[in-house]
Write a protein that holds these residues in place. Structure first.
Motif, PDB file in Angstrom:
ATOM      1  N   TYR A  40      32.714  61.755  38.989  1.00  0.00           N
ATOM      2  CA  TYR A  40      33.902  61.114  39.570  1.00  0.00           C
ATOM      3  C   TYR A  40      34.742  60.472  38.468  1.00  0.00           C
ATOM      4  O   TYR A  40      35.962  60.663  38.408  1.00  0.00           O
TER       5      TYR A  40
ATOM      6  N   ARG B 264      28.789  50.937  51.313  1.00  0.00           N
ATOM      7  CA  ARG B 264      29.933  51.550  51.989  1.00  0.00           C
ATOM      8  C   ARG B 264      29.684  53.036  52.261  1.00  0.00           C
ATOM      9  O   ARG B 264      30.192  53.580  53.239  1.00  0.00           O
TER      10      ARG B 264
ATOM     11  N   LEU C 182      41.255  48.654  51.778  1.00  0.00           N
ATOM     12  CA  LEU C 182      40.062  49.481  51.975  1.00  0.00           C
ATOM     13  C   LEU C 182      39.625  49.520  53.429  1.00  0.00           C
ATOM     14  O   LEU C 182      38.630  50.125  53.780  1.00  0.00           O
ATOM     15  N   GLY C 183      40.396  48.874  54.302  1.00  0.00           N
ATOM     16  CA  GLY C 183      40.108  48.976  55.723  1.00  0.00           C
ATOM     17  C   GLY C 183      38.989  48.066  56.169  1.00  0.00           C
ATOM     18  O   GLY C 183      38.107  48.480  56.911  1.00  0.00           O
ATOM     19  N   LEU C 184      39.025  46.814  55.739  1.00  0.00           N
ATOM     20  CA  LEU C 184      37.999  45.871  56.180  1.00  0.00           C
ATOM     21  C   LEU C 184      38.205  45.565  57.660  1.00  0.00           C
ATOM     22  O   LEU C 184      39.302  45.193  58.063  1.00  0.00           O
ATOM     23  N   PRO C 185      37.177  45.706  58.468  1.00  0.00           N
ATOM     24  CA  PRO C 185      37.338  45.402  59.893  1.00  0.00           C
ATOM     25  C   PRO C 185      37.770  43.959  60.086  1.00  0.00           C
ATOM     26  O   PRO C 185      37.342  43.076  59.345  1.00  0.00           O
ATOM     27  N   GLY C 186      38.600  43.770  61.085  1.00  0.00           N
ATOM     28  CA  GLY C 186      39.158  42.448  61.313  1.00  0.00           C
ATOM     29  C   GLY C 186      40.595  42.376  60.852  1.00  0.00           C
ATOM     30  O   GLY C 186      41.332  41.493  61.233  1.00  0.00           O
TER      31      GLY C 186
ATOM     32  N   PHE D 251      42.119  48.435  59.507  1.00  0.00           N
ATOM     33  CA  PHE D 251      40.878  48.992  60.042  1.00  0.00           C
ATOM     34  C   PHE D 251      41.131  49.612  61.409  1.00  0.00           C
ATOM     35  O   PHE D 251      40.700  50.732  61.687  1.00  0.00           O
ATOM     36  N   ILE D 252      41.829  48.866  62.263  1.00  0.00           N
ATOM     37  CA  ILE D 252      42.130  49.393  63.599  1.00  0.00           C
ATOM     38  C   ILE D 252      42.837  50.731  63.455  1.00  0.00           C
ATOM     39  O   ILE D 252      42.515  51.715  64.127  1.00  0.00           O
TER      40      ILE D 252
ATOM     41  N   THR E 238      37.218  52.039  48.781  1.00  0.00           N
ATOM     42  CA  THR E 238      36.426  50.927  48.265  1.00  0.00           C
ATOM     43  C   THR E 238      36.443  50.939  46.745  1.00  0.00           C
ATOM     44  O   THR E 238      36.628  49.908  46.101  1.00  0.00           O
TER      45      THR E 238
ATOM     46  N   MET F  96      41.127  44.124  50.336  1.00  0.00           N
ATOM     47  CA  MET F  96      40.256  44.376  51.481  1.00  0.00           C
ATOM     48  C   MET F  96      41.022  45.056  52.610  1.00  0.00           C
ATOM     49  O   MET F  96      40.515  45.947  53.278  1.00  0.00           O
TER      50      MET F  96
ATOM     51  N   PHE G 247      40.481  53.408  62.074  1.00  0.00           N
ATOM     52  CA  PHE G 247      39.466  53.707  63.071  1.00  0.00           C
ATOM     53  C   PHE G 247      40.043  54.588  64.175  1.00  0.00           C
ATOM     54  O   PHE G 247      39.475  55.627  64.527  1.00  0.00           O
TER      55      PHE G 247
ATOM     56  N   LEU H 271      37.175  56.539  52.824  1.00  0.00           N
ATOM     57  CA  LEU H 271      36.876  55.107  52.939  1.00  0.00           C
ATOM     58  C   LEU H 271      36.067  54.648  51.734  1.00  0.00           C
ATOM     59  O   LEU H 271      36.253  53.541  51.232  1.00  0.00           O
ATOM     60  N   VAL H 272      35.171  55.512  51.282  1.00  0.00           N
ATOM     61  CA  VAL H 272      34.414  55.166  50.075  1.00  0.00           C
ATOM     62  C   VAL H 272      35.361  55.140  48.875  1.00  0.00           C
ATOM     63  O   VAL H 272      35.328  54.219  48.050  1.00  0.00           O
ATOM     64  N   GLY H 273      36.217  56.160  48.810  1.00  0.00           N
ATOM     65  CA  GLY H 273      37.189  56.199  47.718  1.00  0.00           C
ATOM     66  C   GLY H 273      38.056  54.957  47.710  1.00  0.00           C
ATOM     67  O   GLY H 273      38.358  54.388  46.654  1.00  0.00           O
TER      68      GLY H 273
END
Lengths: 102, 634, 501
Positions: free
Chosen positions: B575, B178, C390-394, C398-399, C427, C387, C402, C423-425
């Motif tokens: 972190y 990610r 965390l902004g999983l596309p689909g 995410f839209i 996740t 998911m 993005f 976005l990493v955070g």
């Protein structure tokens, strides 16, 4: 007939008011507090009468009558409260009735 | 015929949905039919499309199937559309073909697992996502597949979720990739802002016309996309997740972490190759990343004792070769190596899986030994895969693809002697560590009893992949050997913009043969070294291991050159530390302070409320006095 | 008139449910459900007429408008209006309202009548907020939704409910006071300029004032709305309120009450003070970015599931703030998407956590683990919404993210770069959520009942919504396009200037 100068009358009213106030602040017996209140009330009434005389208007005396009436009503309610207080607290000490302290 | 394209991703998706909602009711054989069958039909359709492409190619050698407009904001209008050209077709064939074989294998391998249907559901979802990634007509849709395969990878690495170590490996894989994906997303933002589209072909068109070669924009974009590619493909500096990802079931390692998903980065760079040709510095970065990775991973592979971890490091190293190829502009060579690698690495994993299965989940090569005699078929197929990985000359596919890369690393205009040298050294290491594994695991005395032998569902995929690993290389031969370039010719339309590629300078057969002989010598030398050190005279190693320094070196290599520790110190621990000390939220303290001040004032003012009438009266009197004096004296 | 009905139905429904509830609990649930369903049917019927093939004409901003005199002396009227933005918000509100009633079906057993009274009044207040076009009326509804929420948290909340309820009340009330002051200041500045005393939104638009004055008044609105949103330094009320509230309360808080803050920024702060908002943009964007990162970190550090989800809300709302102050079409479209999608994903997560709490009576992740084995449907649902978060596309989120980031990239590259780290955070905290609750060994030996039919239906509604928004968000984008374009036009210079530089 020489009229009393207004200053004298007002001075007397002021003095009476001060005496009454001192009584309210100093006395702990609520009966005396009530009496002192009466003195203050009457001092105010006196001031009205003096002022009415100064401008030769009847308003001062009308208000005096009002005040006397109010004072009478106040005494009635006040004495009733004093009676209730004595009944419940067995004391007439005004400072003892401090249940509402913060 | 080409209109069937949408079915290729749709079938695995349908399979996933069926398994998700009805998986428990289907029974094991039903699950197997749905899971493997959907991918199998996809593979058949992909084969049909390949045939169509060969016999009557569509105009311009590409075909777009637009399904619907995804969104439409301003001038930005990505569609849900599938794009088929030689590049995506090869990827599709590998994903569905190898995917089907691995599904078939899993039918046997996972048979005793209680979560049979969950496994196949995730595998089907993975194939779907991977196909979306490959067939996407624009980068936004590609990103759907990109993150989708990441999710499936997470789910499947952590498939046996009851073991916390597996969960940790799964999380690590997702989070590390990610990080790369975030860089890639920034690259997308840059592209949308600068070029106004994410549709791949438009993008390449516009980039070529609007950006000067060597422009900063092209460089920034190329590097950001590279960030995503190194994350997904386990390249330096984001390679740390891949060895741990071996916690998943072996078919998962074969499908996701060897054959398909981890090569998504290669595909991404190949797909957007025009941007890279506009940024020579980025090309150089790709090549250097590849060269360094292949060396580092090769070193680390020597110290591993888990058979799957050896294979994982070899995967990292082989993808390093592909990056090296991309970095020197050898686009089709990279894809060729991708294809052969998919065959032989899937084969190696599946064969290793058979061993693990037979030995009842034993993965340590030092506890195997002598399987050669007990599982002859597994041994032979593993040997074929290992030979291909070690690039044994002429008879293995890995030889041809690796040779093509090494040749171009030397001769291409982006190439360099050092890049070639890295590749050649890598070849030496590859054959050495590969045969170290073969000799230790398959030769010598048996150390663990073989519990059950794999049946035909597990053996058939091995045979098929062994076949492919051997003949798969014959479609692309070096210049002096008949100069058959079926693969490169087929791929050519996908890389039409690459100016330097077509006009590839011919350096004569002498150089080509010379380079090949050196690489061959190194490769065979590696096998010889492995034979001496690990089979004939293992006491040499034992002797060496007695010294303190060598043991430390071994531990260092075993840990994958200490990257995990470095990242733990730099990122993970700080972190977690901040998270731990700030659990109560320091911002809240500010408000708690305000509240405390409020309570203090409340207390102070409360002191004045004595409840004594006389006190209040005095207050009123004093107030009046003050007010009156103010009125009088002003 | 239909707009008035929209607000009246839940108000009346609430009163009826409140009276019935003391005698017949299940009747009161049904009454609430029917009232909201009726309201939703009404809203869908009306809105679908307008959204289907609606073409943007500058002359007709509002699909539907209602105006009646209320306090003429002060220029206050009951002025309601519906445009693309508010229709979406109304639909979201009613959707989550229905879900909320469904989610508390078995959870709320004590004083159910009063609970549903409060719940429906919150819904009515929120609807009023989304529809009001008179600033006084807006403030009125703003306060209406606050008091029942206070009761909801304070009476039916978890163990630390009093503290949370008071904290919620004080934060919101203090910010409400700031807003009232700003409204009054704006109205008086307007009167000084034009001589008419009015609280009407359309008349107050474009009020001329000195830049310094505009900045101060804007700041009042900004703080009022960012407390509600909440943005970074004003967020501490939220984790407490969300955590302590009953499930329906959390759903409504996260799903729609936060959106009133974003709506306020879009509807009032920016259009009323475009210049001031523009010069304030760097500060606002910085707060947004800090919020994204900081809250993602805070979410990871929590062990209480509800607290974790609460902090993720703060993080997601950081995106909203960042997007609003990027002032371009991408970002603003993304903001609206984010408001809706976060409403769905956070609402669903709170519902799941609530359902889990009903079964195991703890929210502490340290006491969970391995629940997937015993409740796989729970696990799948949890996975899905983690998911989404965390902004999983689909999926819709995410839209949203993005578009926001594409937009903010055009406004500020550094801000976007740091925000993208969020976005990493995201996740990290999402996987932490999954690991803590569903994966790992089942050390406590939990065996729980999997999702029942009622819960499955509610979850399915969320899932369908998010997938639909993820693969075909165009209806939403079309609906708000006119609003977004006019907002963009209002703030045009900033975008142009940045593009030039």
């Amino acid at each position: 007939m020489t009229s009393v100068p207004m200053d004298h009358g007002l001075l007397l009213a002021g003095l009476l008011f001060a005496v009454g106030l001192a009584g309210v602040l100093v006395r702990r017996n609520i009966l005396y507090v009530l009496m002192s209140l009466e003195i203050m009330m009457n001092s105010a009434a006196l001031a009205f009468v003096v002022a009415g005389a100064r401008w030769s208007q009847p308003d001062g005396q009308i208000v005096f009558i009002f005040i006397v009436t109010v004072a009478a009503a106040e005494v009635a309610v006040g004495l009733a409260l004093v009676y209730q207080m004595f009944k419940r607290m067995k004391t007439l000490d005004a400072d003892a009735a401090s249940l509402m302290r913060g | 015929m080409l209109d069937l394209l949408w079915l290729i991703p749709a079938l695995p998706l349908a399979g996933f949905l069926v398994l998700l909602f009805a998986g428990e009711k289907l029974g094991k054989s039903g699950v197997a039919w749905v899971g493997a069958g959907s991918v199998g039909i996809s593979a058949l359709i992909a084969g049909l499309l390949k045939w169509t492409f060969l016999t009557s190619p569509p105009e311009g050698h590409h075909f777009t199937q637009a399904l619907w407009t995804w969104l439409d904001v301003g001038a930005f209008k990505p569609e849900i559309a599938l794009y088929l050209d030689p590049l995506s077709l090869v990827m599709t064939l590998v994903v569905t073909g190898v995917g089907f074989l691995i599904h078939l294998y899993s039918v046997g391998y996972m048979h005793d697992d209680e979560d049979y249907s969950r496994f196949f559901a995730c595998m089907n979802l993975f194939v779907f996502a991977m196909l979306i990634l490959v067939l996407a007509d624009n980068l936004l849709l590609l990103y759907v597949g990109w993150e989708g395969v990441g999710l499936c990878s997470y789910l499947l690495i952590g498939f046996w979720y009851k073991d916390p170590a597996n969960c940790k490996a799964a999380q690590k894989a997702f989070i590390v990739t990610r990080v790369g994906d975030t860089a890639m997303a920034l690259g997308f933002f840059l592209l949308v802002t600068q070029l106004g589209t994410l549709q791949v072909q438009d993008l390449l068109e516009r980039a070529a016309t609007r950006w000067e070669p060597g422009s900063g924009m092209a460089l920034a974009t190329a590097l950001l996309l590279l960030g995503g590619a190194v994350g997904k493909s386990g390249q330096l500096p984001l390679q740390t997740w891949l060895p741990d990802a071996m916690a998943g079931p072996t078919p998962v390692s074969a499908l996701i972490h060897a054959a398909t998903m981890v090569t998504a980065g290669v595909y991404l760079i190949a797909r957007t190759y025009v941007i890279y040709t506009l940024a020579p510095a980025a090309m150089a970065a790709v090549a250097v990343v590849g060269a360094l990775t292949l060396l580092i991973a090769g070193l680390a592979a020597f110290a591993q004792s888990d058979i799957k971890r050896v294979l994982a490091y070899s995967t990292i190293s082989q993808i390093g070769y592909m990056f090296l190829a991309l970095g020197v502009g050898a686009w089709s060579a990279a894809m060729f190596h991708f294809m052969t690698h998919a065959f032989f690495k899937a084969l190696l994993f599946l064969a290793a899986g058979s061993v693990i299965y037979a030995l009842h989940h034993e993965q340590n090569i030092f506890k195997m030994g002598g399987i050669r005699k007990q599982l002859p078929l597994t041994y032979r197929t593993f040997l074929i895969g290992a030979s291909s990985l070690a690039a044994i000359p002429f008879i293995t596919s890995g030889f041809y693809s690796k040779d093509a890369i090494l040749y171009q690393a030397f001769t291409s205009e982006h190439g360099h002697f050092l890049l070639w040298l890295a590749g050649a050294l890598g070849a030496l290491m590859t054959s050495a560590y590969t045969f170290r594994m073969v000799f230790i695991a398959f030769f010598g005395e048996p150390k663990t009893h073989v519990h059950h032998k794999p049946g035909w569902v597990m053996n058939f995929p091995l045979l098929a992949l062994a076949f492919l690993s051997t003949v798969g290389g014959f479609i692309e031969l070096p210049h002096f050997m008949g100069h058959a370039q079926f693969f490169a010719d087929f791929m050519a339309p996908s890389f039409a913009h690459a100016a330097g590629h077509a006009a590839e300078a011919h350096h004569g057969a002498g150089l080509e043969i010379g380079l090949m002989v050196v690489a061959m010598a190194l490769g065979l030398g590696g096998i010889a070294a492995a034979y001496v050190l690990f089979l004939a005279k293992p006491e040499i190693i034992e002797e060496k291991m007695k010294s303190e320094g060598n043991r430390k070196l071994h531990a260092f290599l075993f840990s994958g050159l200490g990257f995990d520790k470095l990242y733990d110190t730099l990122f993970v621990n700080p972190y977690c530390w901040i998270a731990r000390v700030n659990k109560r939220d320091i911002v809240d303290l500010g408000y708690s302070f305000l509240a405390a001040v409020g309570m203090l004032v409340h207390f102070l003012l409360g002191l004045t409320v004595t409840g004594r009438v006389r006190w209040y009266a005095a207050g009123i009197a004093a107030g009046c006095l003050i007010l009156m004096s103010v009125m009088v004296f002003t | 008139m239909i707009l008035v009905w929209l607000i009246l139905i839940p108000l009346v429904g609430g009163v009826v449910a409140g009276f019935v509830g003391s005698r017949n609990v299940s009747a009161c649930r049904w009454i609430s459900l029917v009232a909201l369903a009726l309201d939703a049917a009404l809203a869908i019927g009306m809105i679908s007429q307008h959204l289907g093939g609606f073409q943007y004409e500058s002359s007709k901003v509002w699909f539907e408008e209602f105006r009646a005199s209320w306090i003429p002396v002060l220029g206050i009227s009951v002025h309601l209006g519906l445009d693309g933005l508010s229709s979406l918000m109304v639909l979201l509100t009613l959707f989550l309202g229905i879900i909320g009633v469904g989610a508390s079906w078995s959870e709320i057993q004590e004083r159910a009548g009063f609970f549903h009274f409060n719940f429906l009044w919150i819904i009515a207040g929120v609807l009023g907020v989304f529809l009001a076009l008179d600033l006084f009326l807006f403030f009125f509804f703003w306060e209406i939704m606050l008091v029942p929420m206070y009761f909801l948290i304070g009476i039916w909340g978890h163990e630390n409910r009093q503290y949370a309820a008071v904290k919620f009340f004080i934060f919101t009330q203090a910010s409400g006071l700031l807003m009232l002051l700003s409204i009054l200041a704006l109205v008086f500045v307007h009167r000084a300029g034009t001589g008419t005393l009015t609280f009407d939104y359309s008349e107050l638009l474009g009020t001329q004032m000195l830049p310094a004055v505009a900045t101060w008044i804007m700041l009042g609105f900004f703080i009022a709305f960012t407390v509600k949103l909440p943005a970074f330094p004003f967020h501490p009320w939220l984790p407490d309120a969300h955590t302590e509230a009953p499930t329906a309360g959390s759903i409504v808080l996260a799903g729609i009450l936060l959106k009133t803050g974003a709506y306020g920024l879009l509807r009032f702060t920016v259009p009323l003070f475009p210049e001031a908002a523009r010069s304030f943009a760097p500060v606002a964007m910085t707060l947004g970015v800090i919020g994204i990162i900081y809250a993602a970190l805070m979410a990871f550090s929590q062990s209480d599931l509800k607290r974790l989800v609460a902090y993720t809300s703060v993080s997601h709302m950081g995106f909203v703030l960042l997007g609003i102050y990027s002032f371009n079409e991408f970002a603003l479209q993304g903001v609206v998407m984010q408001m809706i999608c976060h409403g769905l994903s956070a609402g669903a997560q709170f519902m799941l956590v609530g359902a889990l709490y009903e079964r195991i009576h703890t929210r502490d992740m340290g006491k969970m683990g391995g629940l997937w084995t015993t409740a796989p449907a729970f696990g799948v649902a949890g996975m899905f919404f983690a998911m989404a978060s965390l902004g999983l596309p689909g999926l819709g989120n995410f839209i949203a993210e993005f578009l926001i980031l594409v937009g903010s990239f055009q406004a500020s590259v550094p801000a976007t770069t740091i925000a993208a780290l969020g976005l990493v955070g995201a996740t990290v905290y999402s996987l932490w959520f999954m690991r803590g609750a569903f994966f790992g060994p089942n050390e406590r030996g939990w065996t729980i009942v999997d999702l029942n039919a009622r819960e499955l239906v509610l979850i399915a509604a969320f899932v369908i919504g998010l997938v639909w928004l993820g693969v075909y968000p165009q209806p939403v984008l079309n609906a708000v396009a006119p609003v977004v374009q006019s907002l963009e036009k209002m703030t045009q210079p900033v975008t142009a200037a940045l593009l030039r530089s």
